[in-house]
Motif scaffolding. Structure first.
Motif, PDB file in Angstrom:
ATOM      1  N   GLY A   4       0.789  -1.220   0.000  1.00  0.00           N
ATOM      2  CA  GLY A   4       0.000   0.000   0.000  1.00  0.00           C
ATOM      3  C   GLY A   4       0.824   1.274   0.000  1.00  0.00           C
ATOM      4  O   GLY A   4       0.278   2.355  -0.027  1.00  0.00           O
ATOM      5  N   GLY A   5       2.148   1.154   0.026  1.00  0.00           N
ATOM      6  CA  GLY A   5       3.015   2.325   0.040  1.00  0.00           C
ATOM      7  C   GLY A   5       3.589   2.601  -1.332  1.00  0.00           C
ATOM      8  O   GLY A   5       3.293   1.908  -2.305  1.00  0.00           O
ATOM      9  N   PRO A   6       4.440   3.622  -1.431  1.00  0.00           N
ATOM     10  CA  PRO A   6       5.004   3.999  -2.721  1.00  0.00           C
ATOM     11  C   PRO A   6       6.139   3.070  -3.152  1.00  0.00           C
ATOM     12  O   PRO A   6       6.711   2.343  -2.346  1.00  0.00           O
ATOM     13  N   LEU A   7       6.453   3.156  -4.412  1.00  0.00           N
ATOM     14  CA  LEU A   7       7.588   2.456  -4.980  1.00  0.00           C
ATOM     15  C   LEU A   7       8.686   3.492  -5.179  1.00  0.00           C
ATOM     16  O   LEU A   7       8.482   4.473  -5.900  1.00  0.00           O
ATOM     17  N   THR A  34       1.406   3.720  -5.725  1.00  0.00           N
ATOM     18  CA  THR A  34       0.881   2.401  -6.075  1.00  0.00           C
ATOM     19  C   THR A  34      -0.565   2.226  -5.631  1.00  0.00           C
ATOM     20  O   THR A  34      -1.215   1.266  -6.027  1.00  0.00           O
ATOM     21  N   CYS A  35      -1.084   3.168  -4.830  1.00  0.00           N
ATOM     22  CA  CYS A  35      -2.460   3.043  -4.334  1.00  0.00           C
ATOM     23  C   CYS A  35      -3.454   3.782  -5.224  1.00  0.00           C
ATOM     24  O   CYS A  35      -4.651   3.592  -5.091  1.00  0.00           O
ATOM     25  N   ARG A  36      -2.963   4.649  -6.092  1.00  0.00           N
ATOM     26  CA  ARG A  36      -3.763   5.447  -7.034  1.00  0.00           C
ATOM     27  C   ARG A  36      -4.659   6.474  -6.341  1.00  0.00           C
ATOM     28  O   ARG A  36      -5.611   6.969  -6.919  1.00  0.00           O
ATOM     29  N   ASP A  45       1.921  11.328  -2.972  1.00  0.00           N
ATOM     30  CA  ASP A  45       1.745  12.495  -2.100  1.00  0.00           C
ATOM     31  C   ASP A  45       1.357  12.065  -0.683  1.00  0.00           C
ATOM     32  O   ASP A  45       0.798  12.837   0.066  1.00  0.00           O
ATOM     33  N   THR A  46       1.633  10.821  -0.351  1.00  0.00           N
ATOM     34  CA  THR A  46       1.362  10.188   0.951  1.00  0.00           C
ATOM     35  C   THR A  46      -0.131   9.994   1.232  1.00  0.00           C
ATOM     36  O   THR A  46      -0.525   9.810   2.370  1.00  0.00           O
ATOM     37  N   SER A  47      -0.964  10.006   0.214  1.00  0.00           N
ATOM     38  CA  SER A  47      -2.399   9.760   0.395  1.00  0.00           C
ATOM     39  C   SER A  47      -2.685   8.351   0.885  1.00  0.00           C
ATOM     40  O   SER A  47      -3.779   8.083   1.381  1.00  0.00           O
ATOM     41  N   HIS A  48      -1.724   7.459   0.758  1.00  0.00           N
ATOM     42  CA  HIS A  48      -1.912   6.081   1.213  1.00  0.00           C
ATOM     43  C   HIS A  48      -1.941   5.971   2.730  1.00  0.00           C
ATOM     44  O   HIS A  48      -2.421   4.990   3.271  1.00  0.00           O
ATOM     45  N   ARG A  49      -1.440   6.996   3.397  1.00  0.00           N
ATOM     46  CA  ARG A  49      -1.436   6.971   4.869  1.00  0.00           C
ATOM     47  C   ARG A  49      -2.830   7.246   5.390  1.00  0.00           C
ATOM     48  O   ARG A  49      -3.545   8.096   4.889  1.00  0.00           O
TER      49      ARG A  49
END
Length: 56
Positions: A4-7, A34-36, A45-49
């Motif tokens: 769920g985090g960035p690559l 990677t979460c789109r 932009d850390t939206s996965h957090r």
């Protein structure tokens, strides 16, 4: 890579998006979403957090 985090990719990079457009960055390292959920897709932009309302 975390689930769920960035690559993280060493740059500079040039990426072709699904619609055929190309984006590039000359930074030495970039985080690819990677979460789109990112508003700056394909850049993270850390939206996965997620905030945990019960946390500290």
């Amino acid at each position: 890579m975390r689930r769920g985090g960035p690559l993280l990719v060493e740059g500079p990079v040039e990426i072709e998006l699904e619609d055929g457009t190309t984006v590039s960055s000359d930074r030495f390292r970039v985080a690819l979403c990677t979460c789109r959920r990112s508003r700056r897709y394909p850049w993270c932009d850390t939206s996965h957090r997620r905030r945990d309302p019960n946390a500290g």
